[in-house]
Design a protein around this motif. Structure first.
Motif, PDB file in Angstrom:
ATOM      1  N   ALA A  38      90.778 138.924  34.619  1.00  0.00           N
ATOM      2  CA  ALA A  38      89.615 139.073  33.736  1.00  0.00           C
ATOM      3  C   ALA A  38      89.841 138.359  32.408  1.00  0.00           C
ATOM      4  CB  ALA A  38      89.330 140.553  33.505  1.00  0.00           C
ATOM      5  N   LEU A  39      91.025 138.532  31.821  1.00  0.00           N
ATOM      6  CA  LEU A  39      91.327 137.878  30.538  1.00  0.00           C
ATOM      7  C   LEU A  39      91.311 136.368  30.681  1.00  0.00           C
ATOM      8  CD1 LEU A  39      94.178 140.227  29.252  1.00  0.00           C
ATOM      9  CD2 LEU A  39      91.819 140.099  28.425  1.00  0.00           C
ATOM     10  N   ARG A  40      91.739 135.889  31.849  1.00  0.00           N
ATOM     11  CA  ARG A  40      91.702 134.437  32.088  1.00  0.00           C
ATOM     12  C   ARG A  40      90.291 133.901  31.900  1.00  0.00           C
ATOM     13  NH1 ARG A  40      93.185 131.448  37.812  1.00  0.00           N
ATOM     14  NH2 ARG A  40      92.531 129.358  37.194  1.00  0.00           N
ATOM     15  N   PHE A  41      89.310 134.587  32.482  1.00  0.00           N
ATOM     16  CA  PHE A  41      87.950 134.049  32.444  1.00  0.00           C
ATOM     17  C   PHE A  41      87.260 134.301  31.106  1.00  0.00           C
ATOM     18  CE2 PHE A  41      88.704 134.135  37.047  1.00  0.00           C
ATOM     19  CZ  PHE A  41      88.388 132.810  37.318  1.00  0.00           C
ATOM     20  N   VAL A  42      87.744 135.252  30.339  1.00  0.00           N
ATOM     21  CA  VAL A  42      87.234 135.388  28.972  1.00  0.00           C
ATOM     22  C   VAL A  42      87.528 134.104  28.196  1.00  0.00           C
ATOM     23  CG1 VAL A  42      87.556 136.584  26.775  1.00  0.00           C
ATOM     24  CG2 VAL A  42      87.387 137.898  28.888  1.00  0.00           C
ATOM     25  N   VAL A  43      88.744 133.585  28.354  1.00  0.00           N
ATOM     26  CA  VAL A  43      89.116 132.347  27.671  1.00  0.00           C
ATOM     27  C   VAL A  43      88.377 131.154  28.275  1.00  0.00           C
ATOM     28  CG1 VAL A  43      91.042 130.820  27.093  1.00  0.00           C
ATOM     29  CG2 VAL A  43      91.383 133.300  27.111  1.00  0.00           C
ATOM     30  N   VAL A  44      88.281 131.116  29.619  1.00  0.00           N
ATOM     31  CA  VAL A  44      87.605 130.003  30.295  1.00  0.00           C
ATOM     32  C   VAL A  44      86.160 129.879  29.837  1.00  0.00           C
ATOM     33  CG1 VAL A  44      86.708 129.241  32.542  1.00  0.00           C
ATOM     34  CG2 VAL A  44      89.092 129.970  32.337  1.00  0.00           C
ATOM     35  N   ALA A  45      85.475 131.007  29.628  1.00  0.00           N
ATOM     36  CA  ALA A  45      84.037 130.989  29.357  1.00  0.00           C
ATOM     37  C   ALA A  45      83.686 130.663  27.911  1.00  0.00           C
ATOM     38  CB  ALA A  45      83.423 132.343  29.735  1.00  0.00           C
ATOM     39  N   ILE A  46      84.645 130.625  27.009  1.00  0.00           N
ATOM     40  CA  ILE A  46      84.333 130.401  25.587  1.00  0.00           C
ATOM     41  C   ILE A  46      83.547 129.108  25.354  1.00  0.00           C
ATOM     42  CG2 ILE A  46      85.373 129.906  23.332  1.00  0.00           C
ATOM     43  CD1 ILE A  46      87.536 131.972  24.018  1.00  0.00           C
ATOM     44  N   PRO A  47      83.918 127.956  25.975  1.00  0.00           N
ATOM     45  CA  PRO A  47      83.160 126.721  25.709  1.00  0.00           C
ATOM     46  C   PRO A  47      81.712 126.735  26.198  1.00  0.00           C
ATOM     47  CG  PRO A  47      85.331 126.220  26.616  1.00  0.00           C
ATOM     48  CD  PRO A  47      85.119 127.687  26.790  1.00  0.00           C
ATOM     49  N   ALA A  48      81.288 127.781  26.936  1.00  0.00           N
ATOM     50  CA  ALA A  48      79.901 127.836  27.411  1.00  0.00           C
ATOM     51  C   ALA A  48      78.911 127.878  26.249  1.00  0.00           C
ATOM     52  CB  ALA A  48      79.703 129.059  28.310  1.00  0.00           C
ATOM     53  N   PHE A  49      79.383 128.262  25.059  1.00  0.00           N
ATOM     54  CA  PHE A  49      78.488 128.326  23.899  1.00  0.00           C
ATOM     55  C   PHE A  49      78.003 126.941  23.483  1.00  0.00           C
ATOM     56  CE2 PHE A  49      80.772 132.378  23.423  1.00  0.00           C
ATOM     57  CZ  PHE A  49      79.696 133.236  23.273  1.00  0.00           C
ATOM     58  N   TRP A  50      78.733 125.882  23.826  1.00  0.00           N
ATOM     59  CA  TRP A  50      78.295 124.534  23.424  1.00  0.00           C
ATOM     60  C   TRP A  50      78.186 123.549  24.586  1.00  0.00           C
ATOM     61  CZ3 TRP A  50      83.033 126.550  21.670  1.00  0.00           C
ATOM     62  CH2 TRP A  50      84.177 125.984  22.244  1.00  0.00           C
ATOM     63  N   LEU A  51      78.509 123.968  25.807  1.00  0.00           N
ATOM     64  CA  LEU A  51      78.376 123.081  26.962  1.00  0.00           C
ATOM     65  C   LEU A  51      77.043 123.345  27.671  1.00  0.00           C
ATOM     66  CD1 LEU A  51      81.986 123.194  28.476  1.00  0.00           C
ATOM     67  CD2 LEU A  51      80.913 121.308  27.238  1.00  0.00           C
ATOM     68  N   PRO A  52      76.417 122.314  28.267  1.00  0.00           N
ATOM     69  CA  PRO A  52      75.113 122.500  28.905  1.00  0.00           C
ATOM     70  C   PRO A  52      75.216 123.383  30.157  1.00  0.00           C
ATOM     71  CG  PRO A  52      75.976 120.307  29.373  1.00  0.00           C
ATOM     72  CD  PRO A  52      76.882 120.916  28.351  1.00  0.00           C
ATOM     73  N   ARG A  53      74.132 124.108  30.434  1.00  0.00           N
ATOM     74  CA  ARG A  53      74.086 124.992  31.598  1.00  0.00           C
ATOM     75  C   ARG A  53      73.803 124.186  32.861  1.00  0.00           C
ATOM     76  NH1 ARG A  53      70.873 127.722  35.008  1.00  0.00           N
ATOM     77  NH2 ARG A  53      71.310 129.914  35.451  1.00  0.00           N
ATOM     78  N   PRO A  54      74.500 124.472  33.967  1.00  0.00           N
ATOM     79  CA  PRO A  54      74.224 123.762  35.232  1.00  0.00           C
ATOM     80  C   PRO A  54      72.807 124.041  35.741  1.00  0.00           C
ATOM     81  CG  PRO A  54      76.319 124.937  35.328  1.00  0.00           C
ATOM     82  CD  PRO A  54      75.620 125.401  34.089  1.00  0.00           C
ATOM     83  N   ARG A  55      72.256 123.063  36.449  1.00  0.00           N
ATOM     84  CA  ARG A  55      70.913 123.222  37.028  1.00  0.00           C
ATOM     85  C   ARG A  55      71.032 123.911  38.393  1.00  0.00           C
ATOM     86  NH1 ARG A  55      70.136 117.740  35.249  1.00  0.00           N
ATOM     87  NH2 ARG A  55      70.295 117.054  37.414  1.00  0.00           N
ATOM     88  N   ILE A  56      71.431 125.154  38.372  1.00  0.00           N
ATOM     89  CA  ILE A  56      71.588 125.960  39.581  1.00  0.00           C
ATOM     90  C   ILE A  56      70.959 127.314  39.319  1.00  0.00           C
ATOM     91  CG2 ILE A  56      73.262 127.091  41.108  1.00  0.00           C
ATOM     92  CD1 ILE A  56      75.140 124.806  40.710  1.00  0.00           C
ATOM     93  N   SER A  57      70.306 127.874  40.311  1.00  0.00           N
ATOM     94  CA  SER A  57      69.631 129.152  40.141  1.00  0.00           C
ATOM     95  C   SER A  57      70.634 130.249  39.797  1.00  0.00           C
ATOM     96  CB  SER A  57      68.877 129.531  41.421  1.00  0.00           C
ATOM     97  OG  SER A  57      69.788 129.821  42.472  1.00  0.00           O
ATOM     98  N   GLY A 210     103.116 136.940  28.176  1.00  0.00           N
ATOM     99  CA  GLY A 210     101.816 137.281  28.725  1.00  0.00           C
ATOM    100  C   GLY A 210     100.694 136.457  28.121  1.00  0.00           C
ATOM    101  N   ILE A 211     100.736 136.271  26.800  1.00  0.00           N
ATOM    102  CA  ILE A 211      99.710 135.474  26.123  1.00  0.00           C
ATOM    103  C   ILE A 211      99.768 134.027  26.609  1.00  0.00           C
ATOM    104  CG2 ILE A 211      98.970 134.553  23.891  1.00  0.00           C
ATOM    105  CD1 ILE A 211      99.977 137.172  22.634  1.00  0.00           C
ATOM    106  N   LEU A 212     100.975 133.464  26.699  1.00  0.00           N
ATOM    107  CA  LEU A 212     101.125 132.079  27.157  1.00  0.00           C
ATOM    108  C   LEU A 212     100.640 131.924  28.595  1.00  0.00           C
ATOM    109  CD1 LEU A 212     104.595 131.107  25.621  1.00  0.00           C
ATOM    110  CD2 LEU A 212     102.305 130.436  24.835  1.00  0.00           C
ATOM    111  N   ALA A 213     100.906 132.927  29.430  1.00  0.00           N
ATOM    112  CA  ALA A 213     100.451 132.858  30.826  1.00  0.00           C
ATOM    113  C   ALA A 213      98.929 132.832  30.896  1.00  0.00           C
ATOM    114  CB  ALA A 213     101.008 134.044  31.613  1.00  0.00           C
ATOM    115  N   ILE A 214      98.272 133.687  30.123  1.00  0.00           N
ATOM    116  CA  ILE A 214      96.803 133.720  30.114  1.00  0.00           C
ATOM    117  C   ILE A 214      96.244 132.393  29.617  1.00  0.00           C
ATOM    118  CG2 ILE A 214      94.773 134.793  29.058  1.00  0.00           C
ATOM    119  CD1 ILE A 214      96.420 137.413  28.965  1.00  0.00           C
ATOM    120  N   LEU A 215      96.797 131.884  28.522  1.00  0.00           N
ATOM    121  CA  LEU A 215      96.305 130.623  27.970  1.00  0.00           C
ATOM    122  C   LEU A 215      96.537 129.467  28.932  1.00  0.00           C
ATOM    123  CD1 LEU A 215      97.428 130.938  24.232  1.00  0.00           C
ATOM    124  CD2 LEU A 215      95.138 131.282  25.193  1.00  0.00           C
TER     125      LEU A 215
END
Length: 293
Positions: A38-57, A210-215
């Motif tokens: 879960a923590l992995r994807f919290v970090v992965v999703a951060i750039p969604a604030f400035w990246l365009p959304r895919p054209r998928i339903s 642990g922090i380095l592994a997540i990052l």
């Protein structure tokens, strides 16, 4: 392929292979597997604030995120915590290639080629060999089955991805937006399965490994790795880029040996070799033979 782009392709396979070692480091640092995912994807999703959304339903996005990310990584991380060494995990995860062909044949009515059938047969023989070593070298049946189930979830996601159409954005933006889907499900699974006490203890005692592994698994293995992969896919034919993925099990096994001291033994090495041969038979497109004059 340009030398600089060849170097990028090799870098990506190294990042993805070493990813399994970093998962092991995170687990040994005290992170519960579902919480770590879960923590992995919290970090992965951060750039969604400035990246365009895919054209998928939205429905297709949720389904893709559920199988490609929730199912795959919840099962992989839990399998590694249950007794699957990182080097062996990096090899068995590649069974997704054969499971994808099998599921596509059942769901999409795609008839697998003779090469694909031969490759699947060789790879499953390798998995059978590996299964005979359960109980030795830290490998458990639960760990093996969970990792194979994670590969199966990845395969279902691949089939769903084929029917989604072009996302209209680059690989980095696509993976970033998909990374938003598994955050709440993985936290919910962690809360139910691992419990609030384990979550609180892990977060209170979160240390540097642990922090380095997540990052690493979030930024280098996911964002950077898929970003480079998408960059190469946009510039070269898929048949040129895709075979580099065959190096991931090799870099994974090598890095596990160097960092964690993982040993394989002759039977397990033979099984791993059969899986890699099966991958080559299925994925590598040999040049056609010239017709006789």
């Amino acid at each position: 392929m340009k030398p600089s782009h060849l170097a990028l392709a090799l870098l990506t396979t190294a990042l993805w292979g070493f990813n399994f070692v970093m998962i092991r480091i995170g687990l040994e640092a005290g992170l519960p597997p579902l919480l770590m995912a879960a923590l992995r994807f919290v970090v992965v999703a951060i750039p969604a604030f400035w990246l365009p959304r895919p054209r998928i339903s939205l429905g297709r996005m949720l389904a893709l995120g559920a199988f490609l990310f929730v199912g795959q990584f919840a099962l992989l991380f839990t399998g590694m915590a249950a007794g699957m060494p990182p080097g062996l995990a990096s090899v068995t995860q590649q069974s997704q290639a054969f499971l994808t062909a099998l599921i596509a044949a059942l769901v999409l009515r795609e008839r697998p080629s003779g090469r694909a059938i031969a490759g699947m047969g060789i790879a499953f023989a390798g998995l059978a060999l590996i299964s005979t070593t359960v109980g030795t070298g830290g490998v458990t049946m639960a760990g093996l089955l969970l990792c194979l189930a994670g590969a199966a979830s990845w395969a279902v996601g691949n089939v769903l991805l084929r029917g989604a159409g072009p996302p209209g954005v680059g690989a980095l933006a696509f993976m970033t937006w998909l990374g938003m889907v598994p955050i709440l499900p993985l936290f919910a699974l962690s809360l139910v399965v691992e419990g609030p006490a384990a979550i609180g203890q892990a977060m209170a005692n979160l240390n540097l490994p642990g922090i380095l592994a997540i990052l690493y698994v979030a930024i280098l293995a996911t964002s950077v790795g898929y970003g480079i992969w998408g960059f190469l896919m946009a510039r070269y034919p898929a048949t040129t880029v895709a075979p580099f993925a065959l190096l991931v099990p090799i870099t994974g096994a090598l890095s596990a040996t160097l960092v964690t001291g993982e040993s394989f033994g002759p039977v397990r090495l033979a099984g791993m070799a059969l899986i890699l041969v099966g991958l080559c038979v299925t994925a590598v497109r040999w040049p056609p033979r010239k017709a006789a004059a």
